[in-house]
Design an enzyme around this catalytic site. Structure first.
Site, PDB file in Angstrom:
ATOM      1  N   GLU A   1      46.412  59.393 -49.916  1.00  0.00           N
ATOM      2  CA  GLU A   1      45.222  60.181 -49.567  1.00  0.00           C
ATOM      3  C   GLU A   1      44.488  60.609 -50.838  1.00  0.00           C
ATOM      4  O   GLU A   1      45.113  60.875 -51.861  1.00  0.00           O
ATOM      5  CB  GLU A   1      45.697  61.389 -48.738  1.00  0.00           C
ATOM      6  CG  GLU A   1      44.662  62.396 -48.342  1.00  0.00           C
ATOM      7  CD  GLU A   1      43.560  61.893 -47.425  1.00  0.00           C
ATOM      8  OE1 GLU A   1      42.928  60.870 -47.768  1.00  0.00           O
ATOM      9  OE2 GLU A   1      43.295  62.547 -46.407  1.00  0.00           O
ATOM     10  N   ASP A   2      43.166  60.666 -50.760  1.00  0.00           N
ATOM     11  CA  ASP A   2      42.390  61.097 -51.923  1.00  0.00           C
ATOM     12  C   ASP A   2      42.573  62.601 -52.178  1.00  0.00           C
ATOM     13  O   ASP A   2      42.986  63.003 -53.258  1.00  0.00           O
ATOM     14  CB  ASP A   2      40.901  60.717 -51.786  1.00  0.00           C
ATOM     15  CG  ASP A   2      40.269  61.190 -50.483  1.00  0.00           C
ATOM     16  OD1 ASP A   2      40.964  61.791 -49.633  1.00  0.00           O
ATOM     17  OD2 ASP A   2      39.053  60.977 -50.300  1.00  0.00           O
TER      18      ASP A   2
ATOM     19  N   ASP B   1      42.987  68.911 -48.464  1.00  0.00           N
ATOM     20  CA  ASP B   1      42.119  70.086 -48.468  1.00  0.00           C
ATOM     21  C   ASP B   1      42.712  71.107 -47.494  1.00  0.00           C
ATOM     22  O   ASP B   1      43.643  71.829 -47.863  1.00  0.00           O
ATOM     23  CB  ASP B   1      40.710  69.586 -48.079  1.00  0.00           C
ATOM     24  CG  ASP B   1      39.636  70.641 -48.125  1.00  0.00           C
ATOM     25  OD1 ASP B   1      39.804  71.648 -48.826  1.00  0.00           O
ATOM     26  OD2 ASP B   1      38.601  70.462 -47.448  1.00  0.00           O
TER      27      ASP B   1
ATOM     28  N   PHE C   1      33.667  70.884 -54.834  1.00  0.00           N
ATOM     29  CA  PHE C   1      33.376  69.645 -54.118  1.00  0.00           C
ATOM     30  C   PHE C   1      33.256  68.511 -55.123  1.00  0.00           C
ATOM     31  O   PHE C   1      32.405  68.524 -56.000  1.00  0.00           O
ATOM     32  CB  PHE C   1      32.111  69.751 -53.268  1.00  0.00           C
ATOM     33  CG  PHE C   1      32.069  68.638 -52.255  1.00  0.00           C
ATOM     34  CD1 PHE C   1      32.726  68.770 -51.040  1.00  0.00           C
ATOM     35  CD2 PHE C   1      31.433  67.439 -52.546  1.00  0.00           C
ATOM     36  CE1 PHE C   1      32.753  67.722 -50.120  1.00  0.00           C
ATOM     37  CE2 PHE C   1      31.454  66.385 -51.632  1.00  0.00           C
ATOM     38  CZ  PHE C   1      32.104  66.536 -50.414  1.00  0.00           C
TER      39      PHE C   1
ATOM     40  N   ARG D   1      30.808  56.927 -54.248  1.00  0.00           N
ATOM     41  CA  ARG D   1      32.210  56.470 -54.218  1.00  0.00           C
ATOM     42  C   ARG D   1      32.545  55.567 -55.407  1.00  0.00           C
ATOM     43  O   ARG D   1      33.693  55.485 -55.812  1.00  0.00           O
ATOM     44  CB  ARG D   1      32.493  55.690 -52.924  1.00  0.00           C
ATOM     45  CG  ARG D   1      32.518  56.531 -51.673  1.00  0.00           C
ATOM     46  CD  ARG D   1      33.180  55.751 -50.538  1.00  0.00           C
ATOM     47  NE  ARG D   1      32.856  56.263 -49.223  1.00  0.00           N
ATOM     48  CZ  ARG D   1      33.521  57.220 -48.596  1.00  0.00           C
ATOM     49  NH1 ARG D   1      34.536  57.812 -49.188  1.00  0.00           N
ATOM     50  NH2 ARG D   1      33.169  57.608 -47.390  1.00  0.00           N
TER      51      ARG D   1
END
Ligand code: IMP
Ligand code: MG
Length: 174
Positions: free
Chosen positions: A99-100, A103, A152, A165
């Protein structure tokens, strides 16, 4: 990147820092799974750069699969739905979710609950970024790239409205 149509993006984690950290994560994964087969379950789309770089550093038998979710976020809630998964033959397998960012924890929690009835031998989580202070559901992270504040970020696979991206570094959107 900065012109009148683009927001300012400030470099936050350089591609050299990313590469360095990924080498260390790959070594940890190798040590934990010596000569065992793994399934890397890549969470689309944000994890593509991370997964591509990480998996090429892991000297083990790695099967690559993908999961694509749709999530609708507003201020108070996140609604997650399955879009597609490339395989469900996970019985007895060692899965690492790639997973990036973790959160709120809802995505990883959703995936773990989806996988459990498919009877894998184990489910681990490997994330590039961890926003600990944002957590709403506790999730175990087995391999963590960087802890970050509540910022963010974009680039290196991660997007804002499907843009940025392909940046080679991780930036903060202002
Ligand atoms: P969670 O379900 O709240 O843990 O959200 C995880 C997902 O939200 C990640 O896989 C990202 O796709 C997205 N996300 C969270 N923070 C950011 C960010 O700073 N930039 C880009 N995407 C983010
Ligand atoms: Mg994501």
């Amino acid at each position: 990147m900065n012109n009148h149509t683009n927001p300012t993006i400030e470099e936050f984690i350089t591609s050299i820092q990313i590469k360095d950290r990924i080498s260390k994560l790959a070594k940890c994964i190798e040590l934990d799974h010596q000569s065992q087969k793994l399934i890397a379950l890549i969470v689309l789309k944000g994890s593509i750069c991370f997964a591509a770089d990480l998996l090429r550093e892991i000297d083990l038998d790695v099967q690559i699969e993908f999961i694509h979710l749709s999530s609708y976020k507003d201020d108070v809630s996140t609604d997650i739905e399955m879009k597609s998964i490339s395989s469900e033959n996970f019985s007895g397998e060692r899965i690492i979710i790639i997973e990036d960012i973790v959160d709120t924890g809802k995505t990883v929690n959703y995936i773990s609950e989806y996988l459990a009835p498919l009877k894998p031998k184990s489910i681990q989580v490997c994330c590039l970024l961890n926003k600990k202070s944002r957590r709403q559901i506790p999730v175990q992270i087995d391999y963590n790239g960087f802890d970050i504040e509540d910022l963010f970020v974009v680039g290196y696979g991660m997007d804002f409205n499907n843009r940025f991206r392909n940046l080679p570094f991780i930036g903060v959107l202002n």
